[in-house]
Enzyme design. Structure first.
Site, PDB file in Angstrom:
ATOM      1  N   ASP A  69       2.817   5.427  -6.756  1.00 60.09           N
ATOM      2  CA  ASP A  69       4.062   5.352  -5.975  1.00 60.09           C
ATOM      3  C   ASP A  69       5.295   5.243  -6.848  1.00 60.09           C
ATOM      4  O   ASP A  69       6.417   5.364  -6.355  1.00 60.09           O
ATOM      5  CB  ASP A  69       4.006   4.140  -5.037  1.00 60.09           C
ATOM      6  CG  ASP A  69       2.937   4.350  -3.978  1.00 60.09           C
ATOM      7  OD1 ASP A  69       2.010   3.528  -3.897  1.00 60.09           O
ATOM      8  OD2 ASP A  69       3.012   5.372  -3.277  1.00 60.09           O
ATOM      9  N   HIS A  73       0.859  -1.185   0.000  1.00 62.89           N
ATOM     10  CA  HIS A  73       0.000   0.000   0.000  1.00 62.89           C
ATOM     11  C   HIS A  73       0.900   1.241   0.000  1.00 62.89           C
ATOM     12  O   HIS A  73       1.713   1.400  -0.890  1.00 62.89           O
ATOM     13  CB  HIS A  73      -0.941  -0.092   1.212  1.00 62.89           C
ATOM     14  CG  HIS A  73      -2.045   0.908   1.279  1.00 62.89           C
ATOM     15  ND1 HIS A  73      -2.427   1.696   0.239  1.00 62.89           N
ATOM     16  CD2 HIS A  73      -2.869   1.243   2.308  1.00 62.89           C
ATOM     17  CE1 HIS A  73      -3.440   2.473   0.612  1.00 62.89           C
ATOM     18  NE2 HIS A  73      -3.721   2.225   1.878  1.00 62.89           N
ATOM     19  N   HIS A 106      -2.151  -2.435  -9.484  1.00 63.48           N
ATOM     20  CA  HIS A 106      -3.111  -1.754  -8.613  1.00 63.48           C
ATOM     21  C   HIS A 106      -4.379  -2.598  -8.568  1.00 63.48           C
ATOM     22  O   HIS A 106      -4.773  -3.178  -9.562  1.00 63.48           O
ATOM     23  CB  HIS A 106      -3.457  -0.363  -9.164  1.00 63.48           C
ATOM     24  CG  HIS A 106      -4.083   0.533  -8.158  1.00 63.48           C
ATOM     25  ND1 HIS A 106      -5.424   0.489  -7.860  1.00 63.48           N
ATOM     26  CD2 HIS A 106      -3.545   1.465  -7.348  1.00 63.48           C
ATOM     27  CE1 HIS A 106      -5.694   1.383  -6.921  1.00 63.48           C
ATOM     28  NE2 HIS A 106      -4.567   1.993  -6.587  1.00 63.48           N
TER      29      HIS A 106
HETATM   30  C1  SDX Z   1      -1.334   2.147  -3.319  1.00 65.62           C
HETATM   31  O1  SDX Z   1      -6.055   0.807  -3.202  1.00 65.62           O
HETATM   32  C2  SDX Z   1      -5.572   1.961  -3.420  1.00 65.62           C
HETATM   33  O2  SDX Z   1      -6.254   2.832  -3.901  1.00 65.62           O
HETATM   34  C3  SDX Z   1      -4.118   2.146  -3.005  1.00 65.62           C
HETATM   35  C4  SDX Z   1      -3.468   3.463  -3.413  1.00 65.62           C
HETATM   36  C5  SDX Z   1      -4.090   4.641  -2.709  1.00 65.62           C
HETATM   37  O3  SDX Z   1      -3.941   5.756  -3.222  1.00 65.62           O
HETATM   38  O4  SDX Z   1      -4.603   4.453  -1.575  1.00 65.62           O
HETATM   39  O5  SDX Z   1      -3.585   3.630  -4.832  1.00 65.62           O
HETATM   40  C6  SDX Z   1      -1.981   3.466  -3.055  1.00 65.62           C
HETATM   41  O6  SDX Z   1      -1.308   1.321  -2.447  1.00 65.62           O
HETATM   42  C7  SDX Z   1      -0.807   1.856  -4.700  1.00 65.62           C
HETATM   43  C8  SDX Z   1      -0.250   0.404  -4.818  1.00 65.62           C
HETATM   44  C9  SDX Z   1       1.187   0.423  -4.268  1.00 65.62           C
HETATM   45  N1  SDX Z   1       1.705  -0.944  -4.170  1.00 65.62           N
HETATM   46  C10 SDX Z   1       2.705  -1.378  -4.955  1.00 65.62           C
HETATM   47  O7  SDX Z   1       3.176  -0.737  -5.881  1.00 65.62           O
HETATM   48  C11 SDX Z   1       3.229  -2.764  -4.567  1.00 65.62           C
HETATM   49  C12 SDX Z   1       3.380  -3.637  -5.826  1.00 65.62           C
HETATM   50  N2  SDX Z   1       2.038  -3.953  -6.332  1.00 65.62           N
HETATM   51  C13 SDX Z   1       1.469  -5.243  -5.895  1.00 65.62           C
HETATM   52  O8  SDX Z   1       1.770  -5.566  -4.576  1.00 65.62           O
HETATM   53  C14 SDX Z   1       0.002  -5.372  -6.325  1.00 65.62           C
HETATM   54  O9  SDX Z   1      -0.079  -4.929  -7.619  1.00 65.62           O
HETATM   55  C15 SDX Z   1      -1.082  -4.686  -5.513  1.00 65.62           C
HETATM   56  C16 SDX Z   1      -1.045  -5.062  -4.084  1.00 65.62           C
HETATM   57  C17 SDX Z   1      -0.969  -3.217  -5.651  1.00 65.62           C
HETATM   58  C18 SDX Z   1      -2.451  -5.121  -6.088  1.00 65.62           C
HETATM   59  O10 SDX Z   1      -2.541  -6.486  -5.884  1.00 65.62           O
HETATM   60  P1  SDX Z   1      -3.888  -7.290  -6.299  1.00 65.62           P
HETATM   61  O11 SDX Z   1      -4.920  -6.394  -6.850  1.00 65.62           O
HETATM   62  O12 SDX Z   1      -4.261  -8.174  -5.142  1.00 65.62           O
HETATM   63  O13 SDX Z   1      -3.381  -8.124  -7.509  1.00 65.62           O
HETATM   64  P2  SDX Z   1      -2.706  -9.527  -7.390  1.00 65.62           P
HETATM   65  O14 SDX Z   1      -1.658  -9.512  -6.311  1.00 65.62           O
HETATM   66  O15 SDX Z   1      -3.769 -10.542  -7.313  1.00 65.62           O
HETATM   67  O16 SDX Z   1      -1.938  -9.604  -8.787  1.00 65.62           O
HETATM   68  C19 SDX Z   1      -2.561 -10.130  -9.952  1.00 65.62           C
HETATM   69  C20 SDX Z   1      -1.413 -10.798 -10.718  1.00 65.62           C
HETATM   70  C21 SDX Z   1      -0.660 -11.841  -9.884  1.00 65.62           C
HETATM   71  O17 SDX Z   1      -0.059 -12.744 -10.806  1.00 65.62           O
HETATM   72  P3  SDX Z   1      -0.852 -14.155 -11.122  1.00 65.62           P
HETATM   73  O18 SDX Z   1      -1.080 -14.811  -9.769  1.00 65.62           O
HETATM   74  O19 SDX Z   1      -2.106 -13.765 -11.835  1.00 65.62           O
HETATM   75  O20 SDX Z   1       0.130 -14.940 -11.998  1.00 65.62           O
HETATM   76  O21 SDX Z   1      -0.423  -9.793 -11.038  1.00 65.62           O
HETATM   77  C22 SDX Z   1       0.802 -10.105 -10.380  1.00 65.62           C
HETATM   78  C23 SDX Z   1       0.480 -11.070  -9.256  1.00 65.62           C
HETATM   79  O22 SDX Z   1       1.588 -11.878  -8.950  1.00 65.62           O
HETATM   80  N3  SDX Z   1       1.332  -8.835  -9.867  1.00 65.62           N
HETATM   81  C24 SDX Z   1       2.594  -8.441  -9.976  1.00 65.62           C
HETATM   82  C25 SDX Z   1       2.629  -7.155  -9.412  1.00 65.62           C
HETATM   83  N4  SDX Z   1       1.414  -6.819  -8.970  1.00 65.62           N
HETATM   84  C26 SDX Z   1       0.609  -7.870  -9.247  1.00 65.62           C
HETATM   85  N5  SDX Z   1       3.670  -9.047 -10.500  1.00 65.62           N
HETATM   86  C27 SDX Z   1       4.838  -8.335 -10.436  1.00 65.62           C
HETATM   87  N6  SDX Z   1       4.957  -7.094  -9.915  1.00 65.62           N
HETATM   88  C28 SDX Z   1       3.880  -6.479  -9.402  1.00 65.62           C
HETATM   89  N7  SDX Z   1       3.987  -5.256  -8.878  1.00 65.62           N
END
Ligand code: SDX
Length: 423
Positions: free
Chosen positions: A363, A265, A306
């Protein structure tokens, strides 16, 4: 009320009518609150398809990359507004006229000091305590100063609590930083703008004049504005859930800060810079892209992906433009920006990221700007918390302003069934 219903046929053959509620914009919702009567819970870990509440504050369209605050696009606000005006908009629901803005800015300015006893609160922290740990404690401690002087059922008391929080967050944030570097706390200055005052409290010292560069002040204000609110994200949902128990707003905001800290997050901005440092050079990018794609490797590209945006995060676009501007104006040549741009280019051309609709989020670029204006990486998420306080408290206010029930989700139980105790 609902004009149409969805019908659900249960395994028993019973047909349940579920009201469909229409919003003013975006998806309608199916009200499943009546499902319990039929003996079922809904099941939606991570709340991927769950609307936890009704709200009028912020609207996001993840497919189109749209973010509106009270109907105004984030691009419009970033171009034409400033952080405190956006705070007014989020709280009151409309943009202020000149007089209203002057009064609001004056109210915030005159609440920026914290009780002198709070300064001693920091003596309890080791100098290398993470600033987010100090913020959780210090903001929660505000409850000790105001808990008994506010009635959360009073509109006016809620407004005063919001003024205090928006005003005092920069002061407490700067105190965390000063404590970590062993420098004296700087008192806020009422002649400075919100962003300039924060930078002054961060980097000023009692030993000499400190003037904030207008370019840095503008970049700081824009960073505050871009992070102000974002619908029902994890930390905002934490604040709402805490508020639904009747907890005081200072404790609720402290809970929001704790939730924001996670690298998935708000902690991602700090994690992005650490990732760029780990990658080190453009030549190493392919190796890290493979790590991010490897399901057995926990490494993820920080700043990518996201839960809602399956398109570019509109804030990331504005942030990227700002990072170019700020680095040029300040004459900063941050090699990490080159790595970030190449990482973005390679990732966006890779089917793994395209198939999963993983785009840069808010971010990804914010850390580059914060670094350029001299903010240490450990303070990045603290700045996110300062900015998001208005969003958190506006949602808390929206919930507290009308009848609400305590948030209490249920579960799918898969544990032991009843068994007798055998000593
Ligand atoms: C913020 O919610 C909000 O509005 C948050 C925010 C706000 O203003 O409040 O926008 C601020 O938190 C932005 C997000 C910051 N976080 C990051 O940048 C951390 C990296 N991102 C991931 O941790 C992830 O993308 C999330 C947590 C942001 C979202 O995760 P989801 O929606 O639960 O998606 P998921 O984990 O189920 O991913 C779907 C697929 C998976 O692969 P498969 O299982 O389908 O093979 O995408 C992959 C994940 O492994 N994946 C990534 C990835 N993010 C998702 N693979 C590599 N790198 C990534 N960053």
């Amino acid at each position: 009320m609902a004009e149409i219903n969805a019908t659900l046929t249960l395994p028993t053959g019973e047909v349940v009518d579920l009201p469909v509620l229409k919003g003013s914009y975006g998806p309608d919702v199916i009200d499943v609150s009546g499902l319990l009567k039929a003996g079922y819970f809904t099941y939606d870990p991570g709340f991927m398809s769950t609307a936890s509440t009704e709200s009028k504050i912020t609207y996001i369209d993840g497919d189109e990359g749209v973010l509106l605050h009270r109907g105004y696009s984030i691009e419009d606000l970033a171009e034409n507004s400033d952080y405190l005006e956006t705070c007014f908009l989020l709280w009151y629901g409309h943009l202020p006229n000149k007089e209203q803005k002057k009064t609001f800015v004056n109210n915030i300015t005159r609440h920026t000091m914290v009780h002198e006893s709070l300064a001693h609160f920091f003596d309890g922290f080791h100098h290398n305590a993470h600033p987010m740990a100090m913020m959780c404690g210090a903001v929660g401690a505000l409850s000790a100063f105001y808990h008994d002087v506010m009635d959360i059922r009073s509109d006016r008391d809620r407004e005063i609590a919001a003024h205090r929080l928006v005003a005092k967050m920069p002061t407490l944030a700067a105190m965390c930083y000063k404590h970590s570097i062993g420098q004296p706390f700087m008192y806020p200055r009422n002649d400075l703008s919100y962003a300039a005052n924060f930078l002054y409290m961060m980097f000023g010292t009692p030993c000499e004049e400190y003037t904030v560069s207008p370019a840095v002040e503008k970049a700081m204000d824009r960073i505050f504005l871009l992070h102000a609110d974002h619908e029902q994200n994890a930390s905002t949902s934490t604040v709402r859930l805490s508020g639904s128990t009747g907890a005081n707003p200072f404790a609720c905001i402290s809970a929001g800060i704790a939730a924001l800290w996670g690298p998935a997050h708000g902690g991602a901005n700090e994690a992005v810079l650490m990732m760029l440092d780990e990658i080190g050079s453009v030549e190493n990018i392919p190796m890290f892209i493979e790590k991010a794609k490897d399901p057995n490797d926990p490494f993820k590209l920080m700043g990518f992906g996201h839960r809602v945006y399956k398109n570019f995060d509109p804030r990331a676009k504005v942030m990227k433009a700002s990072s170019d501007e700020v680095l040029a104006e300040l004459g900063v040549n941050d090699p990490r920006l080159a790595v970030a741009m190449e990482l973005e280019r390679i990732a966006l051309s890779d089917p793994y990221f395209a198939e999963r609709k993983l785009f840069p989020n808010v971010d990804f670029y914010s850390g580059i700007i914060l670094s350029a204006i001299g903010i240490p990486t450990s303070m990045f998420t603290v700045i996110f918390a300062v900015s998001r306080t208005i969003g958190w408290i506006a949602h808390w206010h929206e919930m507290s302003s009308s009848p609400y029930k305590i948030g209490r989700p249920r579960q799918l139980y898969t544990g032991e069934t009843p068994r007798p105790y055998k000593g």
